[in-house]
Enzyme design. Structure first.
Site, PDB file in Angstrom:
ATOM      1  N   ASP A 211      -2.752   2.255  -4.076  1.00 63.50           N
ATOM      2  CA  ASP A 211      -3.736   2.351  -3.963  1.00 63.50           C
ATOM      3  C   ASP A 211      -4.673   1.798  -4.500  1.00 63.50           C
ATOM      4  O   ASP A 211      -4.119   0.913  -5.048  1.00 63.50           O
ATOM      5  CB  ASP A 211      -4.337   3.817  -4.150  1.00 63.50           C
ATOM      6  CG  ASP A 211      -3.026   5.024  -3.750  1.00 63.50           C
ATOM      7  OD1 ASP A 211      -2.834   5.063  -2.347  1.00 63.50           O
ATOM      8  OD2 ASP A 211      -3.342   5.856  -4.022  1.00 63.50           O
TER       9      ASP A 211
ATOM     10  N   HIS B 254       0.434  -1.453  -0.374  1.00 62.74           N
ATOM     11  CA  HIS B 254       0.084  -0.293   0.223  1.00 62.74           C
ATOM     12  C   HIS B 254       0.856   1.473  -0.066  1.00 62.74           C
ATOM     13  O   HIS B 254       0.098   1.913  -0.399  1.00 62.74           O
ATOM     14  CB  HIS B 254      -1.097  -0.373   1.615  1.00 62.74           C
ATOM     15  CG  HIS B 254      -2.546   0.747   1.123  1.00 62.74           C
ATOM     16  ND1 HIS B 254      -2.472   1.180   0.071  1.00 62.74           N
ATOM     17  CD2 HIS B 254      -3.538   0.190   1.515  1.00 62.74           C
ATOM     18  CE1 HIS B 254      -3.576   1.981   0.146  1.00 62.74           C
ATOM     19  NE2 HIS B 254      -4.204   1.009   1.191  1.00 62.74           N
TER      20      HIS B 254
END
Length: 432
Positions: free
Chosen positions: A408, A404
């Site tokens: 995204d 992450h």
């Protein structure tokens, strides 16, 4: 009386005669001395040349990042003959096994390390004496039996004689003495065990972790600690791909001598999706993001020693057949333990197929410094709704674990949806 001249002449003749005798004796002794010295010189020359020929073999250079390893096994022992380039020892590293071969034919004189020892690059490993290889060691001489000795007296002299009865045995009349008496606690414990409260074998076996397993554990824990891992799932209808494979697999096998599987389709679909979502093909180095213009696919392969990930280079320019050939070659090398460091170095994206073992769902771990890994799973028939109708379709659940810090949720889900669309309609891959 004899004249003085006669006496002087006699004395001179005697002196000359004695001097000639001494010279002859000296010459003989010198000749004998030279013969003895010559034999010693030849013997010394033989031994010196014999010692000079013996060569000490060192631990070879394994890779830039590997400085030591564990001596896994000796293929040869002291006294064994070896041919040139024949394997003598195997050194286990955290990535591959390195074979140490004999540089020339000869005989192993001395082993300078033991199995399970840690050895460093450049360390003395064994000594070899050059010569003709392949000769088996001389058989042990059998003990000669005197033919005149009666057969009933031809006993094996290596068999020890039975021990003489001790004084204790004589005093007890041959009855063995009683052992130490069990305490009450031991008797109670034994009764509990015999009573069936603790049935079965409760033994334990401790095995030292090999270097590859230690390295795998280290890297996976490093990945968990460093990456902000998150996993997204999706379902893929495998009907179209299974139909295409069924139609063309025999033709591909006949023309290209390789089996057409599902891995090539997923590799091709991922390579195309990575072009559209470049963050999934990137990596973090310090405070910078490195975007790769190429796709090096790491394909997870299970081996008896652990999981390895050989790399398919420049997969973005390969077709189904080329990918299948490369995966088959790397898989064979992995199972035979012949992978090199070059085969596993690098990699920008990983595909792991747990479905071959029957896995239905799973969350694969990212192979740092990569940013994502795709997990394939088993194909199962499921009822699904198609155009308002309930039909049975072969469904595979796929998982994408991503970092992450780089990707995204929108990018990760978009990537997985594109892979799904390519697999459900393989013809789209020809148009991409």
């Amino acid at each position: 009386m004899l004249s003085k001249r006669v006496i002087a002449a006699a004395r001179s003749r005697a002196f000359l005669s004695s001097r000639d005798t001494q010279c002859r004796d000296t010459a003989v002794s010198l000749s004998k001395g030279w013969k003895v010295a010559d034999s010693h010189m030849r013997r010394a020359q033989f031994h010196s040349s014999h010692l000079l020929q013996a060569e000490t073999i060192k631990v070879p250079q394994m890779a830039e990042s590997i400085s030591e390893g564990t001596l896994r096994s000796w293929s040869k022992q002291v006294g064994d003959s070896v041919e040139a380039d024949e394997e003598v020892a195997t050194i286990e590293t955290d990535k591959i096994d390195v074979s140490v071969n004999a540089p020339k034919s000869g005989k192993i004189v001395e082993l300078l390390a033991k199995e399970d020892d840690t050895v460093s690059v450049g360390q003395d490993l064994f000594i070899i004496e050059p010569g003709e290889g392949g000769a088996s060691p001389a058989p042990q001489e059998q003990k000669k039996v005197d033919p005149e000795e009666p057969k009933d007296q031809q006993l094996d002299k290596t068999t020890p004689e039975p021990p003489a009865p001790s004084s204790v045995d004589k005093q007890s009349g041959g009855i063995p003495p009683e052992g130490p008496k069990e305490s009450k606690k031991e008797v109670k414990a034994g009764l509990k065990t015999k009573g069936g409260q603790v049935p079965g074998n409760r033994g334990e076996t401790r095995v030292k972790m090999n270097r590859m397993r230690l390295r795998i554990a280290e890297r996976l824990k490093e990945s968990q600690n460093a990456a902000a891992s998150l996993t997204t799932f999706n379902e893929i209808d495998m009907s179209s791909l299974m139909e295409m494979r069924k139609k063309y697999k025999d033709e591909v096998l006949k023309e290209h001598d390789v089996k057409l599987g599902f891995m090539s389709a997923f590799a091709r679909a991922c390579a195309l999706a990575l072009k559209e979502i470049p963050a999934a093909n990137a990596s973090i180095e310090g405070d910078e993001i490195v975007y790769h213009d190429y796709v090096d696919l790491s394909v997870a392969v299970a081996t008896p020693k652990g999981l390895v990930t050989p790399v398919v280079r420049n997969a973005e320019g390969m077709g189904f057949v080329d990918i299948e050939k490369e995966i088959a070659a790397l898989g064979a090398k992995a199972r035979d333990g012949k992978l090199t460091l070059e085969d596993m170095a690098g990699g920008t994206f990983t595909i792991s197929n747990g479905g071959v073992f029957g896995s239905l769902y799973g969350t694969p771990i990212i192979n740092l410094p990569q940013s994502a890994v795709l997990g394939m799973h088993a194909i199962k028939d499921k009822p699904v709704a198609v155009n308002g109708q309930i039909v049975i379709r072969p469904i595979m659940v796929v998982a994408l674990t991503y970092d992450h810090r780089l990707l995204d949720g929108r990018e990760a889900v978009t990537f997985l949806v594109k892979v799904r669309d390519y697999i459900e309609d393989p013809r789209k891959m020809l148009l991409a």
